[in-house]
Write an enzyme that holds these catalytic residues in place. Structure first.
Site, short mmCIF file in Angstrom:
data_model
loop_
_atom_site.label_atom_id
_atom_site.label_comp_id
_atom_site.label_asym_id
_atom_site.label_seq_id
_atom_site.Cartn_x
_atom_site.Cartn_y
_atom_site.Cartn_z
N MET A 58 0.85 -1.19 0.00
CA MET A 58 0.00 0.00 0.00
C MET A 58 0.89 1.25 0.00
O MET A 58 0.47 2.32 0.43
CB MET A 58 -0.94 -0.01 1.21
CG MET A 58 -1.93 -1.19 1.15
SD MET A 58 -3.46 -0.92 2.04
CE MET A 58 -2.87 -0.64 3.69
N GLY A 59 2.11 1.09 -0.45
CA GLY A 59 3.02 2.23 -0.55
C GLY A 59 3.61 2.62 0.79
O GLY A 59 3.61 1.83 1.73
N HIS A 109 9.31 -3.59 3.31
CA HIS A 109 8.97 -3.80 1.89
C HIS A 109 10.23 -4.05 1.09
O HIS A 109 10.25 -4.87 0.16
CB HIS A 109 8.27 -2.57 1.32
CG HIS A 109 6.99 -2.19 2.00
ND1 HIS A 109 6.88 -1.08 2.81
CD2 HIS A 109 5.78 -2.78 2.00
CE1 HIS A 109 5.64 -1.00 3.26
NE2 HIS A 109 4.95 -2.02 2.80
N ARG A 148 2.62 2.43 9.43
CA ARG A 148 1.83 3.13 10.46
C ARG A 148 2.69 3.65 11.62
O ARG A 148 2.19 4.43 12.43
CB ARG A 148 0.72 2.21 10.99
CG ARG A 148 -0.38 1.99 9.97
CD ARG A 148 -1.57 1.24 10.55
NE ARG A 148 -2.72 1.32 9.67
CZ ARG A 148 -3.10 0.37 8.81
NH1 ARG A 148 -2.39 -0.75 8.71
NH2 ARG A 148 -4.17 0.52 8.06
O1 PAF Z 1 -0.25 -5.58 3.51
C1 PAF Z 1 -0.66 -4.70 2.71
O2 PAF Z 1 0.02 -3.71 2.44
C2 PAF Z 1 -2.03 -4.86 2.08
O3 PAF Z 1 -2.92 -5.46 2.95
C3 PAF Z 1 -2.00 -5.58 0.71
C4 PAF Z 1 -1.51 -7.00 0.82
C5 PAF Z 1 -1.09 -4.80 -0.25
C6 PAF Z 1 -3.41 -5.61 0.09
O4 PAF Z 1 -3.93 -4.33 -0.06
#
Ligand code: PAF
Length: 270
Positions: A16-17, A23, A175
């Site tokens: 979700m960026g 990530h 978050r």
């Molecule tokens: O973990 C996340 O960032 C989200 O839940 C995902 C897997 C990209 C789905 O929107």
């Protein structure tokens, strides 16, 4: 499609960026295991409840593209909401039913996992990955995605990568950006309570109730946080366990700090 028809293996990192090193570790793993890597960047409205942080969710598409490119991804897919939900919503939903989506985060976030599985299924259909990368930080989400893929025979391998932590132990999360300095210090209680539980078990404790009580008492020492849950299940199926625990277990905690709701977990083999 060009990469696929040229025989390339495709890796997808759904995000979700507001990318961070958690990530980054998924993108690195995807680049090591696939010829062509797509990072999706979409803040999915259907996985947020009406009073959740959809509007406040941190966004930094330019920074995310830079990081994805630096690590070696070939493409960032950042659709608009209207592209993913052309009629404003979805008439078709993908939902994993049963206990996996009734416990832990599902209790405080009704409809959340239905939103996740629906958007992940859409992303799989659009990107056509051979492998998709999820973080163990969202351990329940990763198991829900794995179950969807198994049940629907989706031709995608789910790869689950370890939690990445700050030097002091706080699990990386987009978050964490919501935390003020006092909350940031207080948020350490998630990882220290889990670490304390791990030590208890290393010293022979096997009673589920006593381990949970220890975690709850530790967390309640921190007045800035409010406990959502502290629970123990089997891993990876997240089944109920007897009072005396053994085998592979999943300890999960969720806490609210102001407007931030943070989660963390630990997998232990006893
Ligand atoms: O973990 C996340 O960032 C989200 O839940 C995902 C897997 C990209 C789905 O929107």
């Amino acid at each position: 499609a060009e990469a696929r028809s040229a025989g390339a293996s495709i890796g997808l990192v759904p995000t979700m960026g507001a990318l961070h090193e958690g990530h980054g570790s998924l993108i690195r793993a995807a680049c090591a295991e696939n010829d062509y890597v797509v990072v999706s960047n979409f803040v999915n409205p259907t996985q947020f409840g009406p009073n959740e942080d959809l509007d406040a969710y941190p966004r930094d598409l330019a920074g995310d593209c830079r990081l994805a490119r630096e690590i070696g991804a070939q493409a960032v897919f950042a659709p608009a909401v209207e592209e993913m939900y052309p009629s404003g919503t979805s008439a078709t939903w993908v939902e994993v039913e049963g206990r996996l989506t009734s416990i832990l985060c599902a209790r405080s976030r009704p409809g959340h996992f239905r939103g996740v599985t629906t958007v992940v299924a859409k992303l799989f259909n659009i990107v056509g990955p051979c492998r998709a990368y999820f973080g163990q930080k969202d351990g329940q989400q990763a198991q829900v995605a794995a179950r969807m893929v198994r049940d629907l025979f989706m031709p995608v391998e789910i790869r689950i990568m370890p939690i990445v932590r700050e030097a002091d132990g706080l699990a990386l999360s987009s978050r964490n950006a919501y935390l003020n300095p006092e909350e940031r210090t207080a948020a350490l209680i998630l990882s220290t309570a889990l670490k304390g539980a791990e030590e208890l078990m290393a010293n022979g404790e096997r009673n589920r109730g006593r381990i949970i009580s220890f975690i709850v008492e530790e967390i309640e020492k921190e007045p800035l946080g409010s406990l959502d849950y502290a629970e123990i299940y089997s891993f990876p199926d997240l089944e109920e366990l007897p009072e005396t625990i053994e085998g592979s277990i999943f300890i999960a905690v969720a806490l609210k700090f102001g407007r931030a709701r943070l989660i963390d977990n630990l997998v232990v083999n006893l």
